[in-house]
Design an enzyme around this catalytic site. Structure first.
Site, mmCIF file in Angstrom:
data_model
loop_
_atom_site.group_PDB
_atom_site.id
_atom_site.type_symbol
_atom_site.label_atom_id
_atom_site.label_comp_id
_atom_site.label_asym_id
_atom_site.label_seq_id
_atom_site.Cartn_x
_atom_site.Cartn_y
_atom_site.Cartn_z
ATOM 1 N N ASN A 7 34.434 -13.136 -16.167
ATOM 2 C CA ASN A 7 34.875 -14.482 -15.794
ATOM 3 C C ASN A 7 34.329 -15.594 -16.697
ATOM 4 O O ASN A 7 35.022 -16.567 -16.963
ATOM 5 C CB ASN A 7 34.623 -14.805 -14.314
ATOM 6 C CG ASN A 7 33.415 -14.100 -13.770
ATOM 7 O OD1 ASN A 7 32.465 -13.853 -14.514
ATOM 8 N ND2 ASN A 7 33.430 -13.780 -12.494
ATOM 9 N N ASP A 67 31.324 -5.344 -12.807
ATOM 10 C CA ASP A 67 31.092 -6.018 -11.531
ATOM 11 C C ASP A 67 32.353 -6.101 -10.667
ATOM 12 O O ASP A 67 32.267 -6.360 -9.472
ATOM 13 C CB ASP A 67 30.557 -7.439 -11.760
ATOM 14 C CG ASP A 67 29.174 -7.432 -12.383
ATOM 15 O OD1 ASP A 67 28.575 -6.350 -12.494
ATOM 16 O OD2 ASP A 67 28.705 -8.520 -12.784
HETATM 17 O O1 F6P Z 1 28.156 -7.673 -17.062
HETATM 18 C C1 F6P Z 1 27.729 -7.565 -15.748
HETATM 19 C C2 F6P Z 1 26.385 -6.946 -15.648
HETATM 20 O O2 F6P Z 1 26.438 -5.587 -15.968
HETATM 21 C C3 F6P Z 1 25.760 -7.182 -14.270
HETATM 22 O O3 F6P Z 1 26.128 -6.314 -13.280
HETATM 23 C C4 F6P Z 1 24.297 -7.200 -14.587
HETATM 24 O O4 F6P Z 1 23.579 -7.943 -13.640
HETATM 25 C C5 F6P Z 1 24.291 -7.885 -15.900
HETATM 26 O O5 F6P Z 1 25.481 -7.545 -16.546
HETATM 27 C C6 F6P Z 1 23.151 -7.560 -16.828
HETATM 28 O O6 F6P Z 1 23.280 -8.377 -17.941
HETATM 29 P P1 F6P Z 1 22.429 -8.241 -19.250
HETATM 30 O O7 F6P Z 1 22.780 -6.895 -19.852
HETATM 31 O O8 F6P Z 1 22.860 -9.374 -20.129
HETATM 32 O O9 F6P Z 1 21.008 -8.344 -18.836
#
Ligand code: F6P
Length: 422
Positions: free
Chosen positions: A116, A146
Site C-alpha cells: 500500500n 500481509d
Molecule cells: O512487507 C511486510 C512485512 O513483511 C511485514 O509483515 C513485516 O512487519 C515487515 O514487512 C518487516 O519489514 P522489514 O523487512 O523492512 O523490517
C-alpha cells in the site's frame, strides 16, 4: 500474441517494500510479456531509489532461461527498498529528477511492484506526466505477504506465506504432541502481518475443531486479553495435553500499544515489530508454570519458496503480465487486482482498479472471520483462505541438494545524468 507495430519507448520495473517468495514471478511476468511485444525493460536497483540515482539494470542482458528461473526464485532479484516520496509540492526536486532520468532513458512506462505504501508512490508518479509535461504511464503491481491491500481479493505473496504458516503450525504441533507428557506443553509461533491478521488466520487452516491446532490465534484486530488467554491455554493443556498458539507480531494491548516493538521505525513511520512470542511464553511460564518453546520464523516465512502455493505463484505471474498489457494499452494510475469469481472450485481473474482506491489503505480481517471468543477463525474465513494455499509449486534442486535459484547478472545501464544524492 505479437502486435504489428512495436510500442515506442522503454518500460521501467521496480520492486518495493518487503519482498516475498513470489515477487520474482511477477518480475518474470513483466519481462516475458514486454519481450513478447518487443519492448525493452530496465529494472531500477533497490526500487524507486534506483530510479532517483539513475541506477538502472538492463534486463535485456539476461537469458530467457534466467528470466524463466525467476518464477521459482525468492527474494527481490533487483533489490527493494522502503523509501517514501514526499509530496510533489514540498519535494519537487525528487520528481524533477525522476522525469530527468525517465527522459534520458526514454522510459514511457513505470511499473512499481509493492504494497500500500508503494501504491502511494506509484500514484504520485502517475500524476507526474501532467504536472511536468512528460508522457509517463504508471501502473502499480500488487505484492505483500500481509494481504492488506484494498480492492484486490488477495495479494501475491500471501498465499505462499499462508501455506508456510499452516504447514509449519501442523508440523510443529505434531512435534509438541509427541513430547507433551514429559516435556513441552505449549508452543507459540509468531507470524508477520503488522496491523492485519491474515497470516495468523492462515495458521487456522492447520486443523479444525476445538482440539486441533492451533488452539489459539492472537490477532492484531483484537486487543490482547491476558486473563482469557491464560484461561484458554490452561483449559487446552488440561483437556488435550498440550497447546499451540499462533500470535501476530502486531498484537496490541487494550491501550492500543504493541506487545512487542523492536524500537525502530521505517521510512513510512511503521514500527519494526517482532518478539511477541517470548513475551507470551514468559507469561505462560510465570502464570501457569508450563514448559514452552516459541519460534519466530521472521524472514523464513516470507522467503520460503520451497513451500510456495501454486495458486499464489500463478497469480504473482499473472499480475506482472497484466500490468504490461495495461501499460502498453495506455492505462495510467491503475493496478491489476485479483477478483474472486468462485470459492469452490476456486476461480479468479485480473482486472484494473484505480490506484487512488488502494494507496495508503489497509485491509484488516473482517469481524465475521473471527470466532466469538476471538481466538479462532470461522467457516467464512476458511472458505476465503483455503483456495489460496492450494497446489504446490516445486523448485528444481541441484546435485548439492539445494534449490537451483537464479542470480541475475544485473548489468548496469550507462548513466546519462548528473549524480543525485538521496
Ligand atoms: O512487507 C511486510 C512485512 O513483511 C511485514 O509483515 C513485516 O512487519 C515487515 O514487512 C518487516 O519489514 P522489514 O523487512 O523492512 O523490517
Amino acid at each position: 500474441m505479437k502486435s504489428t507495430s512495436k510500442p515506442q519507448g522503454r518500460l521501467l520495473y521496480a520492486q518495493s517494500g518487503g519482498v516475498t517468495a513470489v515477487i520474482n514471478a511477477t518480475a518474470a511476468g513483466v519481462i516475458e510479456a514486454a519481450r513478447a511485444q518487443g519492448v525493452s525493460v530496465y529494472a531500477a536497483r533497490n526500487g524507486i531509489l534506483g530510479a532517483l540515482r539513475e541506477d538502472l539494470i538492463d534486463t535485456g542482458k539476461e537469458t530467457k532461461a534466467a528470466i524463466a528461473a525467476l518464477r521459482h526464485t525468492p527474494g527481490g532479484a533487483f533489490g527493494s527498498c522502503r523509501y517514501k516520496l514526499k509530496s510533489l509540492d514540498s519535494h519537487r526536486v525528487e520528481y524533477e529528477r525522476l522525469i530527468e532520468v525517465f527522459r534520458a532513458h526514454d522510459i514511457r512506462w513505470f511499473l512499481y511492484n509493492g504494497g500500500n505504501d508503494s501504491a502511494d508512490t506509484a500514484l504520485k508518479i502517475s500524476q507526474l506526466g501532467k504536472a511536468m509535461g512528460y508522457d509517463i504511464r504508471c501502473i502499480g503491481v500488487p505484492k505483500t505477504v500481509d494481504n492488506d491491500l484494498a480492492v484486490t481479493d488477495c495479494c501475491p505473496g500471501f498465499g505462499s506465506v499462508a501455506k508456510f504458516t499452516a504447514v509449519s503450525t501442523l508440523e510443529a504441533s505434531l512435534d509438541v504432541a509427541s513430547m507433551a507428557d514429559t516435556s513441552t506443553k505449549v508452543f507459540i509461533l509468531e507470524v508477520m502481518g503488522r496491523h492485519a491478521g491474515w497470516i495468523a488466520a492462515a495458521a487456522g487452516l492447520a486443523g479444525e475443531g476445538a482440539d486441533a491446532p492451533p488452539h489459539l490465534i492472537l490477532f492484531p484486530e483484537k486487543a490482547f486479553d491476558e486473563t482469557a488467554f491464560l484461561a484458554k491455554v490452561k483449559a487446552t493443556v488440561e483437556r488435550v495435553g498440550w497447546c499451540t498458539v499462533v500470535a501476530s507480531e502486531g498484537l496490541r494491548n487494550k491501550e492500543g500499544q504493541f506487545l512487542a516493538e523492536a524500537g525502530t521505525r521505517d521510512a513510512f513511520g511503521h514500527s519494526q515489530l517482532g518478539g511477541v512470542a517470548p513475551v507470551l511464553a514468559a507469561l505462560v511460564k510465570e502464570k501457569l508454570g508450563y514448559k514452552y518453546h516459541w519460534a519466530l520464523p521472521d524472514y523464513l516465512q516470507r522467503s520460503a519458496r520451497h513451500l510456495a502455493s501454486h495458486t499464489d505463484a500463478e497469480q504473482a505471474y499473472a499480475v506482472g503480465k497484466a500490468a504490461v498489457e495495461y501499460a502498453l494499452a495506455g492505462m495510467n494510475a491503475v493496478m491489476p487486482v485479483i477478483v474472486r469469481t468462485n470459492d469452490a472450485p476456486y476461480r479468479w481473474k485480473i482486472t484494473p482498479a484505480p490506484l487512488a482506491k488502494i494507496a495508503n489503505r489497509e485491509k484488516k480481517m473482517p469481524a465475521s472471520f473471527l470466532t466469538r471468543d476471538g481466538f479462532g477463525i470461522t467457516a467464512a474465513a476458511r472458505r476465503y483462505l483455503a483456495p489460496l494455499i492450494q497446489g504446490e509449486a516445486p523448485v528444481p534442486y541441484g546435485k548439492n541438494g539445494l534449490p537451483l535459484y537464479v542470480l541475475l547478472k544485473n548489468t548496469a545501464v550507462a548513466k546519462r545524468c548528473e549524480v543525485f544524492s538521496t
